[in-house]
Design an enzyme around this catalytic site. Sequence first.
Site, short mmCIF file in Angstrom:
data_model
loop_
_atom_site.label_atom_id
_atom_site.label_comp_id
_atom_site.label_asym_id
_atom_site.label_seq_id
_atom_site.Cartn_x
_atom_site.Cartn_y
_atom_site.Cartn_z
N LYS A 117 138.16 6.94 81.16
CA LYS A 117 138.14 6.00 80.02
C LYS A 117 138.77 6.59 78.76
O LYS A 117 139.60 5.96 78.12
CB LYS A 117 136.68 5.60 79.70
CG LYS A 117 135.97 4.85 80.79
CD LYS A 117 134.58 4.39 80.35
CE LYS A 117 133.56 5.51 80.19
NZ LYS A 117 133.21 6.18 81.45
N ASN A 140 132.49 4.43 73.04
CA ASN A 140 131.92 5.55 73.78
C ASN A 140 132.65 6.87 73.53
O ASN A 140 132.14 7.94 73.83
CB ASN A 140 131.95 5.21 75.29
CG ASN A 140 131.15 6.19 76.13
OD1 ASN A 140 129.97 6.39 75.90
ND2 ASN A 140 131.81 6.81 77.09
N HIS A 185 125.12 7.43 87.31
CA HIS A 185 123.95 6.92 86.56
C HIS A 185 123.03 6.07 87.44
O HIS A 185 122.38 5.15 86.95
CB HIS A 185 124.40 6.10 85.36
CG HIS A 185 125.28 6.85 84.42
ND1 HIS A 185 124.85 7.96 83.73
CD2 HIS A 185 126.58 6.67 84.08
CE1 HIS A 185 125.85 8.41 82.98
NE2 HIS A 185 126.90 7.66 83.18
#
Length: 440
Positions: A117, A140, A185
């Site tokens: 990202k 982020n 996650h």
Amino acid sequence: MSYNYFGKKILILGMGLTGISCINFFLKKGIKPKIIDESKHPSNFIKIPQNIEYSLGSLDHQWILESDLIVISPGISSFKPILIKARLLGIEIISDIELFSREVTCPIISITGTNGKSTVATMIEKIAKKSGYKAFLGGNIGVPVLEILDKEADLYIIELSSFQLENTFNLKSKIAVILNISEDHINRYPNGFQQYKNTKLSVYNQAEICIINSNDKIEKSLIHSKNKKWISFGTNRSDYRICSKSNDPILFFKNKKILNTSEILLYGYHNYNNILVSLAISDAMQFPRNDAINVLKSFSNLPHRFQIIKNEKGVRWINDSKSTNVNSTQVALNSIKTTGTIRLLLGGDSKSANFNILKNIFRTLKIKIYCFGRDGIKLSKICEKKSIYVENLKKAVILISKQVKSGDTVLLSPGCSSLGQFSNFEERGNLFIKLIKEIT
């Protein structure tokens, strides 16, 4: 649609950078929110304005159930019992991204995915600026989106984690892209991988142009797909693809050659894919192709992302500390071409991910695995003949420095969160760089 927050009881959860940016957002509107942090000693406590009411040490507070609107920081799980109860009571819970989405009037490029990202977001920011746009990058990547909201912008580029998307409902992107989706996650999501995947997919819901990775077999039926334009990358049948018949793969759009990878500074297939996506975004935004190519040719790796730290006496030392999930370690291993031994530093908090997918890779490679950190012992059992448990990163580097030979590649690609021995992946990577300089 205009949102009016006056007269509402507003509560912010979390005193990190996001929480502070939310306080400032509301204060500029003449509204005083309250704030809660789970820590008894949050590091940003000093940044809280004096007139703000706060509570420290626990989320289990009556303020939550008395609120009209809760803005939750990404580090706090949306699935805590008290927050589930709040939703049942009809209390609105949103992210800072949702606040941002309600205010923005210029185009947004939204970038999410398990890996890559920050690299792609930074590439696009550079290309946009080269193309003459007043472009700002946030989310982020480290700058909260509410901090760039007041900038005189004609384009926003935002990097999004699944945590931020959990409570985002009105993000209308000009372009949305999911770079890749793999296990990460899983300990955050009660319903496992599919719930994580669905959270990522929500980035497409209100986007005009959706850029998809053909390898991920995204179910378009899960997305509200009215009037969307779809652009694909990744496989031989995609709009944007990599032809790897030669030693230097070539990037194509349809049947037209765009760029030979021998002309770029970046190394490894994951980086070629990042460049491919950046070209897809740039073309969709109608940035001049020459500007995009010139930026991508000169782009070098961001810190802690497959970053070659030292290449001396036939030994390469690579810092890939940003590798915080098993897929990123897999990608890093697949990017290394060597006749020597790969000496992999693996470990930290595995977040309940399935590391057994590395078994077959370990078997085929000439590799020695040094497992450290919270789940180091467990990870060392994946391929016991090639693994050793070492208490921490420093001891692992000392041991490797005694064993390494010309032709070897030393790779810090932990595949795990840094929590336990480090506060974040940057601290872990910086220690690795420091140890290399001191010990080697």
